[in-house]
Design an enzyme around this catalytic site. Structure first.
Site, mmCIF file in Angstrom:
data_model
loop_
_atom_site.group_PDB
_atom_site.id
_atom_site.type_symbol
_atom_site.label_atom_id
_atom_site.label_comp_id
_atom_site.label_asym_id
_atom_site.label_seq_id
_atom_site.Cartn_x
_atom_site.Cartn_y
_atom_site.Cartn_z
ATOM 1 C CB ALA A 95 -5.486 12.704 -10.763
ATOM 2 C CB THR A 111 -11.082 10.082 -7.241
ATOM 3 O OG1 THR A 111 -11.347 10.866 -6.093
ATOM 4 C CG2 THR A 111 -9.785 10.539 -7.885
ATOM 5 C CB THR A 163 -3.758 -0.597 -12.495
ATOM 6 O OG1 THR A 163 -3.372 -1.795 -11.839
ATOM 7 C CG2 THR A 163 -5.277 -0.512 -12.431
ATOM 8 C CG ASP A 164 -0.989 -5.294 -13.277
ATOM 9 O OD1 ASP A 164 -1.459 -4.605 -12.348
ATOM 10 O OD2 ASP A 164 -0.038 -6.084 -13.115
ATOM 11 C CD GLU A 165 -3.887 -3.759 -8.441
ATOM 12 O OE1 GLU A 165 -4.897 -3.821 -7.721
ATOM 13 O OE2 GLU A 165 -2.789 -3.289 -8.052
ATOM 14 C CE1 TYR A 211 -6.249 2.036 -8.281
ATOM 15 C CE2 TYR A 211 -5.424 -0.220 -8.382
ATOM 16 C CZ TYR A 211 -5.319 1.113 -8.743
ATOM 17 O OH TYR A 211 -4.299 1.526 -9.562
ATOM 18 C CE LYS A 252 -6.428 3.631 -12.823
ATOM 19 N NZ LYS A 252 -6.009 5.053 -12.984
ATOM 20 C CE LYS A 285 -0.707 2.372 -3.108
ATOM 21 N NZ LYS A 285 -0.519 3.073 -4.355
ATOM 22 C CE1 TYR A 299 -1.967 -6.278 5.022
ATOM 23 C CE2 TYR A 299 -2.406 -6.062 2.669
ATOM 24 C CZ TYR A 299 -2.254 -5.490 3.928
ATOM 25 O OH TYR A 299 -2.393 -4.137 4.064
#
Ligand code: NAD
Ligand code: TYD
Length: 358
Positions: free
Chosen positions: A90, A108, A138-140, A164, A168, A203, A221
């Site tokens: 989540a 969150t 995430t890889d971010e 974001y 994470k 997305k 973008y």
């Protein structure tokens, strides 16, 4: 749900009404009838119970609507189901929304993860044996790569750059902190961009499929030169299954498709496949491409080195990208009702209709 049955494991999966979570819930419910699967989801705009109608009546499956930041609710759930494991997905997950609403992401992703960790720790602390907290990330968190051949490994230093990825990264740090401080058994995975069925059409891939279908502009973008490493969502779910069962405690595993695409090249491929499938003139979808203002702080390139997962646990992606993308387009074209319900907002009525009077 069958209350009398004794299960081998009692697993809390969070975010199971979302894109990746729905695939993970489906895989676990179908593959492991001896596991009790409880899907906790707050049904935000990204949560859609129509993603998992096929398993909603399975004996080993229960849905609980609730917020991962609600401490007393999470405590009650742990008491009710005696969870031995958590697979935590989540989250607020869309980078563009994190730029306009960063505080939602902190609440969150950071507070929600910390709340789950704290309740798991308080419940399990006298006996860690057989317990597991698995954080899906995430890889971010690793930041952005320059154009070239280097890739993110599990040793790459964290350098998150969007609200974001910062949220994470923070949640990953909390998971590791609970392992170091309290000896909580944990495992983490950091995955590249997913694509496939049931992805919310904000997305890139489902948005563009939907826009092509309705002959609406495709907002690229900047110059479209950013690079992402795409993985089929069902391969991600299989990786989570393998890591959940065989991953070494305390470890992190990178998951990726070895499948880098510059956005504009991917969009051109998507346009070509859509023209073929919709029997439109060759080149007609490409005419919808519209270059728009770049995303603020847009990360240039992500690329994952998933060799640790491959060498240690034998996982590798099963699908080539063009095949996966073609299957994905077919799914959206065959499920226009799902797409219409999501874009009209009707999907949000499903919970009231199916669950509230149970
Ligand atoms: P998603 O946005 O489709 O789903 C998130 C789910 O979490 C939704 O069902 C939503 O209702 C639920 N949720 C949100 N806030 C909640 C709260 N406070 N309490 C309970 N439930 C809540 O996201 P996704 O793309 O399926 O991603 C799932 C996880 O995988 C996330 O943790 C994300 O960071 C991670 N991830 C995603 C990708 C990707 O490409 N989508 C890649 C790597 C990692
Ligand atoms: P997205 O699917 O939002 O994933 P992420 O930002 O987490 O990688 O975007 C994938 C890439 O596509 C990213 O480089 C941003 C770009 N993009 C567009 O060019 N136009 C769009 O409308 C969207 C949503 C994304």
């Amino acid at each position: 749900m069958e209350h009398s049955k004794s299960y081998d494991r009692h697993i809390l999966i969070t975010g199971g009404a979302g894109f990746i979570g729905s695939h993970v819930v489906r895989l676990f419910v179908n593959q492991y009838p001896n596991y009790q699967i409880v899907n906790l989801d707050n049904l935000t705009y990204a949560g859609n119970l129509e993603n998992i109608t096929d398993i909603e009546t399975a004996d080993n499956y229960t849905f609980e609507k609730g917020d991962i930041t609600d401490l007393s609710f999470i405590q009650t759930l742990f008491q009710k189901y005696s969870f031995d494991s958590v697979i935590h997905l989540a989250a607020e997950s869309h980078v563009d929304r994190s730029i306009t609403e960063p505080l939602e992401f902190i609440k969150t992703n950071v507070l929600g993860t910390a709340t789950l960790l704290q309740v798991a720790k308080e419940t399990w602390k006298n006996d860690w044996n057989g317990k597991l907290f698995y954080h899906v990330s995430t890889d971010e968190v690793y930041g952005s790569l320059s154009l070239g051949k280097d890739m993110f490994t599990e040793e790459t230093a964290y350098d998150p750059r969007s609200p974001y990825s910062a949220s994470k990264a923070s949640s990953d740090h909390f998971v590791r902190a609970y392992s170091h401080t309290y000896k909580m058994p944990i495992v983490l995975s950091n995955c590249s961009n997913n694509y496939g069925s049931y992805q919310f059409p904000e997305k890139l891939i489902p948005l563009f499929i939907n826009n092509i279908l309705h002959e609406k502009p495709l907002p690229v973008y900047g110059a479209g030169l950013n690079v992402r490493d795409w993985l089929w969502v069902e391969d991600h779910a299989k990786a989570i299954d393998v890591i959940f069962h065989k991953g070494r405690l305390g470890e992190t595993y990178n998951i990726g498709g070895h499948n880098e695409w510059q956005n504009i090249a991917l969009i051109r491929l998507l346009c070509r496949l859509m023209d073929e499938k919709l029997k439109r003139d060759n080149g007609s979808s490409e005419k919808l491409i519209t270059y728009v203002k770049d995303r603020a702080g847009h990360d240039l390139r992500y690329a994952i080195d998933a060799s640790k997962l491959e060498k240690e646990l034998g996982w590798k992606p099963s699908l080539q990208f063009e095949e996966g993308l073609s299957k994905t387009i077919d799914w959206y074209l065959e499920n226009t009702k799902w797409l219409e319900n999501v874009t009209s907002g009707n999907y949000q009525k499903y919970y009231e209709a199916q669950y509230q009077n149970r």
